[in-house]
Design a protein around this motif. Structure first.
Motif, PDB file in Angstrom:
ATOM      1  N   GLU A   1       0.831  -1.203   0.000  1.00  0.00           N
ATOM      2  CA  GLU A   1       0.000   0.000   0.000  1.00  0.00           C
ATOM      3  C   GLU A   1       0.871   1.261   0.000  1.00  0.00           C
ATOM      4  O   GLU A   1       0.550   2.244  -0.685  1.00  0.00           O
ATOM      5  CB  GLU A   1      -0.909   0.010   1.223  1.00  0.00           C
ATOM      6  CG  GLU A   1      -2.112  -0.902   1.126  1.00  0.00           C
ATOM      7  CD  GLU A   1      -3.028  -0.754   2.326  1.00  0.00           C
ATOM      8  OE1 GLU A   1      -4.252  -0.780   2.126  1.00  0.00           O
ATOM      9  OE2 GLU A   1      -2.515  -0.623   3.448  1.00  0.00           O
ATOM     10  N   ALA A   2       1.952   1.239   0.751  1.00  0.00           N
ATOM     11  CA  ALA A   2       2.830   2.401   0.808  1.00  0.00           C
ATOM     12  C   ALA A   2       3.439   2.684  -0.561  1.00  0.00           C
ATOM     13  O   ALA A   2       3.516   3.851  -0.987  1.00  0.00           O
ATOM     14  CB  ALA A   2       3.933   2.169   1.845  1.00  0.00           C
ATOM     15  N   ASP A   3       3.882   1.645  -1.264  1.00  0.00           N
ATOM     16  CA  ASP A   3       4.421   1.834  -2.606  1.00  0.00           C
ATOM     17  C   ASP A   3       3.357   2.397  -3.540  1.00  0.00           C
ATOM     18  O   ASP A   3       3.624   3.296  -4.353  1.00  0.00           O
ATOM     19  CB  ASP A   3       4.952   0.510  -3.157  1.00  0.00           C
ATOM     20  CG  ASP A   3       6.298   0.127  -2.568  1.00  0.00           C
ATOM     21  OD1 ASP A   3       7.116   1.041  -2.323  1.00  0.00           O
ATOM     22  OD2 ASP A   3       6.535  -1.070  -2.345  1.00  0.00           O
ATOM     23  N   THR A   4       2.157   1.865  -3.442  1.00  0.00           N
ATOM     24  CA  THR A   4       1.068   2.334  -4.299  1.00  0.00           C
ATOM     25  C   THR A   4       0.742   3.790  -4.008  1.00  0.00           C
ATOM     26  O   THR A   4       0.555   4.603  -4.932  1.00  0.00           O
ATOM     27  CB  THR A   4      -0.190   1.464  -4.094  1.00  0.00           C
ATOM     28  OG1 THR A   4       0.117   0.103  -4.401  1.00  0.00           O
ATOM     29  CG2 THR A   4      -1.330   1.940  -4.983  1.00  0.00           C
ATOM     30  N   PHE A   5       0.676   4.157  -2.715  1.00  0.00           N
ATOM     31  CA  PHE A   5       0.378   5.538  -2.349  1.00  0.00           C
ATOM     32  C   PHE A   5       1.446   6.482  -2.893  1.00  0.00           C
ATOM     33  O   PHE A   5       1.135   7.544  -3.450  1.00  0.00           O
ATOM     34  CB  PHE A   5       0.269   5.671  -0.834  1.00  0.00           C
ATOM     35  CG  PHE A   5      -0.155   7.042  -0.377  1.00  0.00           C
ATOM     36  CD1 PHE A   5      -1.497   7.337  -0.215  1.00  0.00           C
ATOM     37  CD2 PHE A   5       0.781   8.033  -0.122  1.00  0.00           C
ATOM     38  CE1 PHE A   5      -1.905   8.612   0.194  1.00  0.00           C
ATOM     39  CE2 PHE A   5       0.391   9.299   0.278  1.00  0.00           C
ATOM     40  CZ  PHE A   5      -0.954   9.591   0.439  1.00  0.00           C
ATOM     41  N   ALA A   6       2.729   6.114  -2.733  1.00  0.00           N
ATOM     42  CA  ALA A   6       3.823   6.960  -3.220  1.00  0.00           C
ATOM     43  C   ALA A   6       3.738   7.138  -4.736  1.00  0.00           C
ATOM     44  O   ALA A   6       3.896   8.243  -5.257  1.00  0.00           O
ATOM     45  CB  ALA A   6       5.165   6.360  -2.822  1.00  0.00           C
ATOM     46  N   ASP A   7       3.469   6.051  -5.446  1.00  0.00           N
ATOM     47  CA  ASP A   7       3.359   6.132  -6.910  1.00  0.00           C
ATOM     48  C   ASP A   7       2.163   6.970  -7.324  1.00  0.00           C
ATOM     49  O   ASP A   7       2.239   7.767  -8.270  1.00  0.00           O
ATOM     50  CB  ASP A   7       3.251   4.726  -7.508  1.00  0.00           C
ATOM     51  CG  ASP A   7       4.529   3.921  -7.354  1.00  0.00           C
ATOM     52  OD1 ASP A   7       5.602   4.536  -7.168  1.00  0.00           O
ATOM     53  OD2 ASP A   7       4.457   2.676  -7.392  1.00  0.00           O
ATOM     54  N   ARG A   8       1.041   6.802  -6.623  1.00  0.00           N
ATOM     55  CA  ARG A   8      -0.162   7.589  -6.939  1.00  0.00           C
ATOM     56  C   ARG A   8       0.109   9.080  -6.734  1.00  0.00           C
ATOM     57  O   ARG A   8      -0.352   9.923  -7.517  1.00  0.00           O
ATOM     58  CB  ARG A   8      -1.319   7.151  -6.045  1.00  0.00           C
ATOM     59  CG  ARG A   8      -1.836   5.750  -6.344  1.00  0.00           C
ATOM     60  CD  ARG A   8      -3.063   5.793  -7.242  1.00  0.00           C
ATOM     61  NE  ARG A   8      -3.537   4.442  -7.516  1.00  0.00           N
ATOM     62  CZ  ARG A   8      -4.417   3.792  -6.763  1.00  0.00           C
ATOM     63  NH1 ARG A   8      -4.885   4.383  -5.669  1.00  0.00           N
ATOM     64  NH2 ARG A   8      -4.808   2.580  -7.091  1.00  0.00           N
ATOM     65  N   TYR A   9       0.809   9.399  -5.662  1.00  0.00           N
ATOM     66  CA  TYR A   9       1.097  10.803  -5.412  1.00  0.00           C
ATOM     67  C   TYR A   9       1.923  11.398  -6.553  1.00  0.00           C
ATOM     68  O   TYR A   9       1.622  12.494  -7.044  1.00  0.00           O
ATOM     69  CB  TYR A   9       1.826  10.992  -4.082  1.00  0.00           C
ATOM     70  CG  TYR A   9       2.162  12.444  -3.816  1.00  0.00           C
ATOM     71  CD1 TYR A   9       1.171  13.339  -3.424  1.00  0.00           C
ATOM     72  CD2 TYR A   9       3.452  12.926  -3.998  1.00  0.00           C
ATOM     73  CE1 TYR A   9       1.468  14.683  -3.213  1.00  0.00           C
ATOM     74  CE2 TYR A   9       3.759  14.266  -3.798  1.00  0.00           C
ATOM     75  CZ  TYR A   9       2.761  15.134  -3.414  1.00  0.00           C
ATOM     76  OH  TYR A   9       3.057  16.471  -3.224  1.00  0.00           O
ATOM     77  N   CYS A  10       2.958  10.689  -6.976  1.00  0.00           N
ATOM     78  CA  CYS A  10       3.788  11.186  -8.079  1.00  0.00           C
ATOM     79  C   CYS A  10       2.949  11.360  -9.350  1.00  0.00           C
ATOM     80  O   CYS A  10       3.143  12.325 -10.113  1.00  0.00           O
ATOM     81  CB  CYS A  10       4.953  10.232  -8.327  1.00  0.00           C
ATOM     82  SG  CYS A  10       6.158  10.165  -6.969  1.00  0.00           S
ATOM     83  N   GLU A  11       2.030  10.465  -9.579  1.00  0.00           N
ATOM     84  CA  GLU A  11       1.144  10.578 -10.750  1.00  0.00           C
ATOM     85  C   GLU A  11       0.263  11.814 -10.649  1.00  0.00           C
ATOM     86  O   GLU A  11       0.037  12.521 -11.639  1.00  0.00           O
ATOM     87  CB  GLU A  11       0.265   9.324 -10.869  1.00  0.00           C
ATOM     88  CG  GLU A  11       1.033   8.055 -11.241  1.00  0.00           C
ATOM     89  CD  GLU A  11       0.211   6.797 -11.021  1.00  0.00           C
ATOM     90  OE1 GLU A  11      -0.996   6.939 -10.672  1.00  0.00           O
ATOM     91  OE2 GLU A  11       0.754   5.709 -11.212  1.00  0.00           O
ATOM     92  N   ARG A  12      -0.244  12.076  -9.448  1.00  0.00           N
ATOM     93  CA  ARG A  12      -1.114  13.240  -9.276  1.00  0.00           C
ATOM     94  C   ARG A  12      -0.341  14.546  -9.440  1.00  0.00           C
ATOM     95  O   ARG A  12      -0.887  15.526  -9.958  1.00  0.00           O
ATOM     96  CB  ARG A  12      -1.786  13.204  -7.895  1.00  0.00           C
ATOM     97  CG  ARG A  12      -2.711  12.048  -7.676  1.00  0.00           C
ATOM     98  CD  ARG A  12      -3.739  11.894  -8.779  1.00  0.00           C
ATOM     99  NE  ARG A  12      -4.825  12.858  -8.677  1.00  0.00           N
ATOM    100  CZ  ARG A  12      -5.699  13.094  -9.632  1.00  0.00           C
ATOM    101  NH1 ARG A  12      -5.590  12.461 -10.796  1.00  0.00           N
ATOM    102  NH2 ARG A  12      -6.660  13.980  -9.470  1.00  0.00           N
ATOM    103  N   VAL A  13       0.909  14.578  -8.997  1.00  0.00           N
ATOM    104  CA  VAL A  13       1.721  15.775  -9.236  1.00  0.00           C
ATOM    105  C   VAL A  13       1.824  16.046 -10.726  1.00  0.00           C
ATOM    106  O   VAL A  13       1.656  17.179 -11.188  1.00  0.00           O
ATOM    107  CB  VAL A  13       3.127  15.626  -8.609  1.00  0.00           C
ATOM    108  CG1 VAL A  13       3.999  16.815  -9.007  1.00  0.00           C
ATOM    109  CG2 VAL A  13       3.049  15.527  -7.094  1.00  0.00           C
ATOM    110  N   ALA A  14       2.081  14.983 -11.503  1.00  0.00           N
ATOM    111  CA  ALA A  14       2.170  15.136 -12.961  1.00  0.00           C
ATOM    112  C   ALA A  14       0.847  15.594 -13.544  1.00  0.00           C
ATOM    113  O   ALA A  14       0.815  16.422 -14.468  1.00  0.00           O
ATOM    114  CB  ALA A  14       2.595  13.808 -13.586  1.00  0.00           C
TER     115      ALA A  14
END
Length: 431
Positions: A415-428
């Motif tokens: 879940e932590a990996d998914t959250f971190a990746d989702r955040y980076c996607e949202r920044v983009a």
């Protein structure tokens, strides 16, 4: 040398004693094989430049607080060295950054070298208590260590040790009317008791304790877009991405969020010395959105920028200094120690959904043990439950690196990996 704790330092000390260690995490990667003796000598040079780095707490009683910082002539240099292949790095991070730092003994920091822990060399981990310094202060200490390690002279501190304890008083307005208005603005936080922010939905296993960490780099094109943004600041976009990530996370978990609140530390330093001054010169402010604000990225940007512009112009966070200065000097230490208990039970409603700390573009010389810049540099600010995640952002040259600190009771590793990746996607997405 000694000086009294500031009221802010004393407040942070009592909070972390009551709940969880507030330790600042910073990591750098180098191509170097770090020489332990050379590193120890570099830390001693940093001690001389920034005396707070080797100070310890002792009972005092002057200056309105109950503790003093005392700087000994000599202080130990706590450096641990491990081989990456011999340890579980996740578990090691949890222990190294999660264990409390005993401020009654010098110094209020520790270092760890991970042999062959990086892609091309060693890792240097730096852990400092948040009581004597904020994120920028920790960065300046690490910068001095790395500069001395390279054989160069670290830059001297902006203030003398004794003077550093008086800096916060300079941020308070002279007008009593202005101070009263600030008290009223921060008292508005009590509204959270009746309208608390939504909590992040995750694995939520109370039996699992401790904090874990993740590291990400933003794509170069995303960084360029952030730095060239016209509608909002870099920090605004990062805040918007956090709100949208939290919103989507809860919706996908079947628990739609209403009010979301993201705490951002606010650097009190004026623009002319924004990256200088080794001490605790940071307060905090919260940026909120409602469900209607998050229907589109544009709406979220408008909502966030409206708040951050008002925060910059009105500086309501200074009200927290006024509240601290209202505490009479005669209040017994036993009572002060118990004040953080107000954050238990219903008081938890006052805490934010998440934390975002953006140190901005780091000033040179960068904390590199060789060359002009480290292979990587990332950090995370502390937080405590029920706020289960914090993000630290630093810009090194043209590269933006993100650190994620998360509670294991709220996230599992996947879940932590998914959250971190989702955040980076949202920044983009938002730029």
């Amino acid at each position: 040398m000694k000086r009294a704790f500031t009221r802010l330092e004393e407040a942070v000390y009592h909070v972390e004693r009551m709940y969880t260690p507030w330790n600042i995490q910073v990591e750098i990667e180098t191509r170097e094989r770090i020489d332990r003796d050379r590193l120890r000598a570099a830390v001693r040079e940093a001690y001389d430049v920034h005396p707070i780095a080797k100070a310890h707490k002792r009972r005092g009683g002057k200056g309105g607080t109950d503790y003093d910082w005392e700087v000994p002539d000599e202080a130990p240099v706590p450096i641990e060295v491990v081989e990456a292949s011999d340890v579980d790095l996740d578990a090691l991070r949890q222990r190294f950054y999660g264990d409390g730092i005993d401020l009654s003994t010098a110094p209020p920091l520790r270092l760890l070298v991970v042999r062959n822990g990086g892609e091309s060399g060693d890792l240097l981990w730096f852990c400092s208590s948040h009581v004597p310094v904020d994120g920028m202060g920790a960065y300046r200490i690490l910068q001095a260590i790395c500069t001395a390690y390279r054989g160069e002279d670290p830059a001297t501190g902006r203030f003398g040790f004794e003077e550093s304890g008086e800096v916060l008083d300079g941020f308070r307005p002279d007008s009593r009317r202005r101070r009263a208005r600030l008290l009223g603005k921060t008292a508005g936080r009590l509204g959270y008791l009746f309208d608390p922010p939504s909590r992040l939905t995750g694995a939520e296993d109370p039996a699992v304790v401790g904090w874990r960490y993740r590291h990400r780099r933003l794509d170069e094109r995303v960084v360029d877009a952030l730095l060239d943004g016209d509608d909002a600041s870099v920090n605004d976009y990062l805040l918007v991405a956090m709100h949208l990530t939290l919103d989507r996370w809860n919706r996908e978990a079947g628990t739609a969020a209403e009010k979301l609140s993201v705490m951002m530390p606010v650097n009190l330093r004026p623009r002319e010395w924004f990256y200088e001054g080794v001490g605790l010169y940071t307060l905090f402010e919260s940026v909120t959105t409602e469900a209607a604000d998050r229907r589109s990225a544009a709406q979220a940007v408008a909502r966030v920028t409206d708040q951050t512009q008002r925060i910059k112009s009105e500086r309501p966070y200074l009200g927290y200094l006024e509240w601290l200065n209202l505490v009479p000097e005669a209040v017994p230490l036993s009572v002060k120690k118990r004040l953080p208990k107000l954050l238990d039970g219903p008081g938890e409603r006052l805490l934010d959904t998440a934390v975002l700390s953006n140190l901005g573009r780091l000033p040179e010389p960068l904390p590199a043990l060789s060359g002009e810049r480290p292979e990587s540099l990332w950090c995370t600010p502390p937080c405590w439950l029920p706020t289960p995640v914090s993000i630290g952002v630093v810009t090194v040259g043209g590269e933006m690196q993100l650190g994620f600190r998360y509670a294991q009771s709220a996230f599992d590793g996947q879940e932590a990996d998914t959250f971190a990746d989702r955040y980076c996607e949202r920044v983009a997405d938002v730029v």
